[in-house]
Design a protein around this motif. Structure first.
Motif, PDB file in Angstrom:
ATOM      1  N   ASN A   3       0.824  -1.200   0.000  1.00 24.69           N
ATOM      2  CA  ASN A   3       0.000   0.000   0.000  1.00 24.69           C
ATOM      3  C   ASN A   3       0.861   1.253   0.000  1.00 24.69           C
ATOM      4  O   ASN A   3       1.862   1.339   0.714  1.00 24.69           O
ATOM      5  CB  ASN A   3      -0.911  -0.012   1.240  1.00 24.69           C
ATOM      6  N   SER A   4       0.447   2.232  -0.776  1.00 24.81           N
ATOM      7  CA  SER A   4       1.260   3.441  -0.880  1.00 24.81           C
ATOM      8  C   SER A   4       1.322   4.198   0.441  1.00 24.81           C
ATOM      9  O   SER A   4       2.236   4.978   0.667  1.00 24.81           O
ATOM     10  CB  SER A   4       0.713   4.351  -1.979  1.00 24.81           C
ATOM     11  N   THR A   5       0.341   3.982   1.346  1.00 26.41           N
ATOM     12  CA  THR A   5       0.424   4.639   2.653  1.00 26.41           C
ATOM     13  C   THR A   5       1.071   3.714   3.685  1.00 26.41           C
ATOM     14  O   THR A   5       1.066   4.003   4.871  1.00 26.41           O
ATOM     15  CB  THR A   5      -0.973   5.037   3.170  1.00 26.41           C
ATOM     16  N   GLY A   6       1.589   2.583   3.236  1.00 25.52           N
ATOM     17  CA  GLY A   6       2.172   1.606   4.160  1.00 25.52           C
ATOM     18  C   GLY A   6       3.598   1.939   4.535  1.00 25.52           C
ATOM     19  O   GLY A   6       4.133   2.985   4.153  1.00 25.52           O
ATOM     20  N   PRO A   7       4.234   1.034   5.289  1.00 21.24           N
ATOM     21  CA  PRO A   7       5.561   1.321   5.854  1.00 21.24           C
ATOM     22  C   PRO A   7       6.654   1.485   4.808  1.00 21.24           C
ATOM     23  O   PRO A   7       7.644   2.158   5.061  1.00 21.24           O
ATOM     24  CB  PRO A   7       5.835   0.101   6.743  1.00 21.24           C
ATOM     25  N   THR A   8       6.489   0.894   3.614  1.00 17.93           N
ATOM     26  CA  THR A   8       7.538   1.036   2.598  1.00 17.93           C
ATOM     27  C   THR A   8       7.070   1.907   1.448  1.00 17.93           C
ATOM     28  O   THR A   8       7.725   1.990   0.413  1.00 17.93           O
ATOM     29  CB  THR A   8       7.933  -0.347   2.034  1.00 17.93           C
ATOM     30  N   GLY A   9       5.915   2.531   1.633  1.00 17.69           N
ATOM     31  CA  GLY A   9       5.379   3.389   0.576  1.00 17.69           C
ATOM     32  C   GLY A   9       5.026   2.606  -0.673  1.00 17.69           C
ATOM     33  O   GLY A   9       5.094   3.130  -1.788  1.00 17.69           O
ATOM     34  N   GLY A  10       4.671   1.342  -0.505  1.00 16.83           N
ATOM     35  CA  GLY A  10       4.203   0.555  -1.639  1.00 16.83           C
ATOM     36  C   GLY A  10       5.290  -0.261  -2.316  1.00 16.83           C
ATOM     37  O   GLY A  10       5.029  -0.989  -3.269  1.00 16.83           O
ATOM     38  N   GLN A  11       6.543  -0.138  -1.812  1.00 15.12           N
ATOM     39  CA  GLN A  11       7.620  -0.924  -2.416  1.00 15.12           C
ATOM     40  C   GLN A  11       7.719  -2.279  -1.731  1.00 15.12           C
ATOM     41  O   GLN A  11       7.527  -2.381  -0.516  1.00 15.12           O
ATOM     42  CB  GLN A  11       8.953  -0.204  -2.227  1.00 15.12           C
ATOM     43  N   ILE A  12       8.023  -3.304  -2.522  1.00 17.10           N
ATOM     44  CA  ILE A  12       8.214  -4.637  -1.949  1.00 17.10           C
ATOM     45  C   ILE A  12       9.687  -4.759  -1.587  1.00 17.10           C
ATOM     46  O   ILE A  12      10.555  -4.793  -2.466  1.00 17.10           O
ATOM     47  CB  ILE A  12       7.797  -5.721  -2.950  1.00 17.10           C
ATOM     48  N   LEU A  13       9.962  -4.752  -0.307  1.00 21.10           N
ATOM     49  CA  LEU A  13      11.359  -4.732   0.145  1.00 21.10           C
ATOM     50  C   LEU A  13      11.579  -5.752   1.247  1.00 21.10           C
ATOM     51  O   LEU A  13      10.732  -5.948   2.114  1.00 21.10           O
ATOM     52  CB  LEU A  13      11.719  -3.345   0.698  1.00 21.10           C
ATOM     53  N   CYS A  14      12.750  -6.373   1.217  1.00 19.25           N
ATOM     54  CA  CYS A  14      13.148  -7.233   2.332  1.00 19.25           C
ATOM     55  C   CYS A  14      13.582  -6.325   3.491  1.00 19.25           C
ATOM     56  O   CYS A  14      13.737  -5.114   3.325  1.00 19.25           O
ATOM     57  CB  CYS A  14      14.308  -8.129   1.920  1.00 19.25           C
TER      58      CYS A  14
END
Lengths: 1153, 151
Positions: free
Chosen positions: A850-861
């Motif tokens: 989600n763009s309002t989520g902790p990574t701003g929508g990026q899938i990151l380890c």
């Protein structure tokens, strides 16, 4: 029809296709029924519920004069209404119909055809026997309140609420979170259309917010539901939000809140402040402060000092604000920063991890910072300007606190002090090295600025009388606060105490503190184990004496603060434990020694400490030239003979302390209050301050003419740490998970150097040390009450003193749409959730997308890099004997959605591990094929375990081990990230919620619908409906459809305007009632009242619900339960148990079949 | 167009000579009766010697019903209501429980084995639980044999 005439029973046996007929010989049942008394017609038919079947009944009523009907068919919960309606159409009272349940409770559950047939015959016979005794009943009607309660603000609740309110009805939507939107608000995209969840949800949320007749009640929970369909009475707890509707959502508060806690909206992956808004589009947009009770440090403090608050500010380096916050509740901050016995530290939860936060040291740091940077702080202006004057006798901590609070309130306060130095025990009881005079002076100067006047060298009973203070023609004070302290030391009660060289500890300290000449011996015995004894010993050391402390128990029982004991030991004070003095040895009037006896510890005494027991024969003499008893103190009451007004009384306890009312601290004399040591006996500074504060509140109430009750000043509870047992706050890290960090120690001066002066023993913390120490605070209860947000809020919307409220609603119908909880995959240890960084739940992954989520929508380890390959594991906790047997329905499609988004946003290889791919809905199979085309790898097989990869290149690799059942091989696939598709589970409190709304639950724990196919939205409680995942796992389209269906049912009932209520009610036959009142206490609805005049009970038909408990209990059988009378039930029993005609061979003839 | 069978009176069916216990079960309308229906919908088999009588609440259980059932020839009686705390009428099942202990002693006083009277809690979702209860009771009564009340 002849309803009341001779019963003419018609019996109709339904085949229900093969459903009944396959197991039950319906013809035999018919024939058996024909033999029963009163039966005039017995028939069997394929489908009695069909129109043709119903017509049979109607015809027989009209043509054969049938006036009682028995239908042997499915459960009455299915078709009773159908057959009642049929009877009614033929002008027969519907309550003259009885159903024999030969399908659900016979044909479907037995396979022994003869046995099932016999049972069916018995059931029909029972019904025949019963129905003959049926009386016509009139259904009752109640008005339908069109207002509707929707419980749960997820998409189901929102959808239904919009539909119902659209039609013009009031809807109350109760949501326990701070925003509506539910789970859907957390999603990024929705399958299979890939609509943005927020884009389709938020317009509905906004409409809900805008609609006048849709009343959003966020942070609310339903506590209880009373009444019945059409007229429910609902109690709702409205939890304090601590921010009013004036909030403009400007976010200024976010810049100042010093607290960061894991964010539940982001599945605890990122953090947010204590004051927050769940997500940018939250509705209502009002901010909310998360506060799980007061922090224990604050609760433990008698003056409710905001310890956690200033500690948090210090951690941020905001010393000025910290000092301001300290001053808000504490008129003696400098003193407390040095010598408070810090109950806050005792209660500090950090002690459960390693050591408590050095709160007192931090207070000292903040105040020292203020002294250096703000030379002349100003107290806030007084709140009012009152004409009344208040006298405070005694300038110790109790007197000063009371004086300060009253001056701030707006009174003229005069403090009378016996000594020439102000401060009470602070000045004359505490040695300067503990409580430096310049520190006390700084606090006194501040208090003076509030307008408090001080008179020193004036003694109660000598220079003025209590009566004169209150006398209008003399001093004319409106009230008096007696804070006299406890300055009279207690003797040892041994012979020889009057010798030269014996001085009481408290007197010794006073003489030294006042700078008067005081002789100190060379070899001094200090008797006692409290702080006074330590102060005396260390003072005597500074006077050059060799000092021994004699204590009758051991170090473990000694009441003195540990740091005082340690300080004394460092300064060379000798400690003798388990020894009691017997006699002061005197030669020529002077002390030469102390005769002592050794003790051993016995059983605990009243104080809980082991009782010292003298050891016989251990008497010995120790050499001393000075003995200082420092065992305890009591107040002086010499002033008392100086005169008391005649009216009212001042009382004393046997310890000479003042007797006061426990809440108001008022003495027996109106307008005269007492507090501090004069009431408590020798206590601590902050306890005395607490009493001074309470007295100020009481005096204000007294002078304003308000009753002395409902006090708001804090009283420290005995156990302030409850509620924070395992973790500092709910969903926070537990104490055992928090990393240890050593407590800052205040650096102490060299003990040898200390003995040469009365300067402070230790240095304060540096700013850096202080900030580090403050960062050890765990933020118990989340909001630390630093009031920063309150100070910066432009519309002044913050209200930290807001309290929970109970709101009562009246509604006609209720929709329960309370949603679900996600399976906690840490229960499945082989999958490594919680152990491996990059094993995430589907909910966490949703937030990551989600763009309002902790990574701003990026899938990151966790290492910040995008994954090179991702595994998505289906059926985690679903379709699993060990957890949930059911299929959670949405996970396959959500997993495919994830697969698409991973493919869309990264270059990662993707693996789906599934058991069966369930793509059951419209457009779902097509979406599955699309994702396959996009290159997702699908492996049919359950994952066995997730483990760290053996390869050493790079960090955080994982290995997924699974059987590929399609190729029949075991596979190990290296990935960077694993997404666990957790099951949809009932809410953890579903059982409790079920009880509130009288809902049953299916074996899987979800709320039980009235019928799995024909009424998936109704429940067993009329007027209560269920929708969404609260009823079972389902996706958004199904949830919305179910919610709409519920809304349609609810609207249908509203337009009907009234509800029919089964006339199953209890009535008292007055002539039989003996007036024993047994029934009165049995009725949970208070429907039974007692008519004293006629000596009989009465049932209020509107309140009665027809349970029959009173009917069963009435010893005179005076209460009848309509529809379930004793006679009817006994006739049913008789019918069931009577011999069958087939068995007896007695088959009468002449009954139409 | 009538499909009602106008059947003549048949020969008596071949009735098994094996003794069949007769058990009466009083089930509350909201939990247990619905639970028993669920057993039916789920086709969970239970012993046909149990016959169900529906009451609105287990609190309606008049001790007379039990006494009469035994005197009319029942070999066993089951009373079943909602689980404690789940009563549709708030607390009727507690009243039942209270009465049950007394009732059991009374029944035993009549010389009837207390095992022949059973109180259980079965919810609307516990179809399997109901079937198990019925089967258990039937097995027990079979083991005890027919009730012979000395009059």
């Amino acid at each position: 029809m002849a309803e009341n005439g001779e019963p003419r029973v018609g019996v109709y046996v339904c085949h229900c296709g093969f459903n009944i007929a396959a197991t039950v010989d319906v013809e035999a049942v018919r024939d058996e029924a024909a033999t029963r008394p009163n039966v005039v017609v017995a028939r069997d038919y394929q489908f009695m519920c069909s129109n043709a079947g119903q017509d049979l009944i109607k015809q027989d009523i009209e043509e054969k004069g049938v006036n009682r009907v028995v239908v042997a068919a499915c459960s009455p919960l299915m078709h009773e209404p159908t057959f009642r309606a049929a009877a009614e159409e033929a002008d027969l009272n519907p309550y003259l119909v009885q159903i024999a349940n030969i399908r659900e409770q016979c044909a479907w559950v037995h396979d022994d055809r003869p046995a099932a047939t016999i049972k069916a015959e018995q059931l029909v016979n029972g019904a025949v026997g019963r129905v003959a005794l049926h009386e016509p009943l009139d259904p009752m009607y109640a008005e339908m309140n069109p207002a509707t309660l929707v419980v749960g603000g997820g998409i189901a609740g929102i959808q239904a609420a919009l539909s119902i309110s659209e039609a013009g009805n009031d809807v109350y939507m109760v949501e326990r979170k701070s925003t509506i939107g539910g789970m859907m608000a957390k999603f990024d995209k929705t399958f299979p259309t890939l609509d943005c969840a927020a884009c389709i949800l938020t317009p509905k949320m906004v409409s809900a917010d805008r609609r006048d007749n849709l009343h959003l009640m966020t942070m609310c929970e339903v506590e209880s539901v009373d009444g019945f369909v059409g007229n429910f009475k609902v109690k709702v707890r409205k939890k304090a939000r601590f921010v009013t509707d004036a909030c403009t959502s400007c976010g200024e508060c976010l810049n100042v809140c010093p607290v960061n806690v894991p964010d539940p909206f982001n599945e605890y992956v990122s953090t947010r402040h204590a004051i927050h808004k769940a997500f940018p589009q939250a509705i209502p947009s009002t901010y909310v402060i998360e506060k799980q009770g007061s922090p224990p440090c604050m609760e433990a403090c008698p003056i409710h000092q905001n310890a956690a608050g200033y500690v948090a500010l210090i951690a941020d380096g905001r010393f000025e604000e910290a000092a301001k916050l300290i001053r808000k509740r504490n008129p003696l901050p400098f003193v407390c920063g040095r010598v408070c016995y810090h109950p806050c530290e005792t209660a500090c939860s950090r002690g459960k991890v390693d050591d408590p936060v050095a709160i007192r040291g931090l207070k000292r740091l903040a105040m020292d910072w203020e002294r250096e940077n703000i030379p002349d702080p100003e107290p806030p202006p007084a709140k009012h300007d009152y004409s009344e004057k208040v006298a405070v006798i005694g300038s110790g901590p109790a007197g000063l606190t009371c004086a300060y609070d009253l001056a701030q309130e707006g009174y003229d306060v005069t403090v009378f002090e016996k000594h020439d130095k102000l401060g009470g025990m602070l000045a004359v009881g505490l040695p300067d090295y503990r409580c430096p005079p310049e520190i006390v002076k700084r606090d006194l100067d501040f208090i003076r600025k509030t307008g408090v006047e001080f008179q020193t060298g004036v003694e109660l009973g000598v220079d003025f009388k209590l009566a004169d203070l209150l006398n209008k023609s003399k001093y004319g004070f409106g009230a008096v606060f007696m804070a006299l302290g406890a300055h009279r030391g207690l003797q040892l009660q041994v012979p020889g105490e009057d010798a030269e060289g014996v001085i009481l500890g408290i007197d010794y300290l006073r003489e030294i503190n006042l700078g008067r000449p005081q002789w100190t011996g060379k070899k001094v015995a200090v008797v006692g184990g409290g702080n006074t004894a330590m102060d005396v010993a260390r003072t005597a050391r500074r006077q050059g004496a060799e000092v021994a402390i004699l204590y009758r128990r051991t170090a473990d029982e000694m009441p003195a603060d540990l740091e005082e004991v340690e300080g004394a030991i460092a300064e060379g004070v000798h400690f003798d434990y388990l020894v009691s003095p017997l006699e002061v040895v005197v030669e020529k009037g002077k002390v030469t020694g102390l005769k002592c006896i050794n003790n051993e510890l016995g059983e605990p005494d009243d104080s809980g400490r082991a009782r010292p027991i003298p050891i016989e024969g251990s008497e010995h003499i120790r050499e001393f030239d000075m003995v200082i008893p420092s065992v305890s103190q009591q107040p002086f009451r010499t002033w008392f003979k100086g005169g008391v007004p005649e009216k009212g009384e001042i009382g004393f306890t046997k310890w000479d302390t003042l007797i006061v009312e426990p809440d108001s601290l008022q003495t027996g004399l109106p307008g005269v209050f007492g507090g501090g040591d004069v009431v408590l006996g020798p206590a601590s500074i902050v306890e005395a301050m607490g009493q001074g504060r309470r007295a100020a509140e009481a005096i204000d109430k007294y002078l304003r003419g308000r009753p002395l009750e409902n006090f708001e000043t804090h009283v420290a509870p005995p156990d302030p740490v409850r509620g924070f047992v395992k973790a500092p706050y709910e969903h926070g890290p537990t104490y055992d998970q928090i990393e240890k960090m050593p407590r800052a120690r205040l650096e102490a001066r060299d003990p040898a150097a200390r003995l040469s002066d009365y300067e402070t023993v230790d240095y304060g913390l540096t700013e850096e040390e202080g900030m580090r120490e403050a960062s050890r605070c765990l933020h118990c209860g989340v909001c630390v009450e630093c009031h920063s947000c309150e100070n910066v809020c432009p519309p002044d919307a913050v209200r930290l003193d807001m309290k929970d409220e109970i709101v009562e609603l009246e509604v006609g119908q209720i929709l329960v749409a309370t949603g679900f909880k996600s399976f906690d995959p840490s229960r499945m240890t082989p999958y490594g959730y919680g152990r491996y960084d990059n094993v995430v739940t589907s909910a966490e992954f949703e937030r990551m997308l989600n763009s309002t989520g902790p990574t701003g929508g990026q899938i990151l380890c966790k290492n910040g890099k995008p994954p090179r390959s991702v595994a998505i594991v289906h059926c985690v906790g679903s379709r699993d004997e060990n957890y949930n047997r059911y299929c959670s329905r949405v996970c396959c499609m959500a997993a495919l959605k994830f697969a698409h988004l991973v493919k869309d946003r990264t270059d990662a290889e993707l693996y789906e591990f599934y058991i069966d791919m369930r793509a059951f809905g419209k457009g779902y199979e097509e979406f599955y094929l699309r994702v396959l085309d996009e290159g997702a790898n699908v492996i049919r097989g359950k994952v066995v375990e997730v483990m760290p990869a053996k390869r050493a290149n790079g960090d955080g690799h994982l290995m997924v081990r699974a059987e590929d059942t399609l190729i029949g091989r075991f596979r190990e696939i290296p990935v960077d990230m694993v997404v666990l598709m957790g099951a949809i589970e009932p809410q953890p409190d579903a059982e409790q919620v079920g009880r509130v709304f009288s809902l049953s639950r299916s074996p899987d724990g979800f709320f039980l619908e009235r019928h799995p196919k024909l009424d998936p939205i109704g429940t067993t409680t009329d007027g209560v409906y269920v929708a969404g995942c609260a009823q079972g796992p389902k996706d958004i389209p199904d949830t919305v459809a179910q919610a709409q269906a519920a809304a349609a049912d609810i609207l249908g009932m509203i337009s009907k305007g009234e509800v029919m209520i089964e006339p199953v009610r209890a009535t008292v036959q007055e002539h039989l009632c003996g007036g024993c009142k047994t029934c009165l206490s049995l009725c949970p609805y208070l429907a039974i009242t007692f008519d004293e005049e006629h000596n009989n009970a009465e049932v209020n038909q509107a309140l009665c619900k027809g349970c029959g408990t009173c009917v069963a209990a009435c010893p005179a059988a005076a209460i009848t339960g309509a529809g379930f009378t004793d006679e009817q039930i006994l006739a049913e029993l008789d019918g069931i148990l009577a011999p069958l005609a087939m068995e007896s061979g007695a088959i009468p003839e002449g009954v139409a079949t | 167009m009538t499909t009602t069978t106008e059947a003549p009176l048949r020969e008596p069916a071949v009735v098994s000579t094996e003794w069949r216990p007769r058990i009466i079960a009083f089930l509350c309308n909201w939990c247990s009766y619905t639970g028993a229906d669920l057993a039916g919908i789920s086709r969970i088999q239970w012993d046909p010697s149990v016959n169900i009588v529906r009451v609105m609440c287990s609190g309606r259980m008049d001790p007379t019903f039990v006494a009469k059932a035994f005197s009319m020839g029942a070999d066993g009686v089951i009373i079943s209501g909602c689980h404690p705390g789940d009563c549709h009428y708030q607390e009727g099942n507690y009243k039942t429980l209270r009465r049950f202990h007394l009732l059991k002693r009374l029944v035993e006083g009549f010389g009837i084995d207390g095992e022949r009277l059973k109180l259980v809690w079965v919810s609307a979702s516990e179809g399997d639980e109901w079937a198990a209860t019925a089967n258990e009771m039937a097995a027990k009564i079979r083991a005890l044999g027919p009730l012979e009340v000395s009059s």
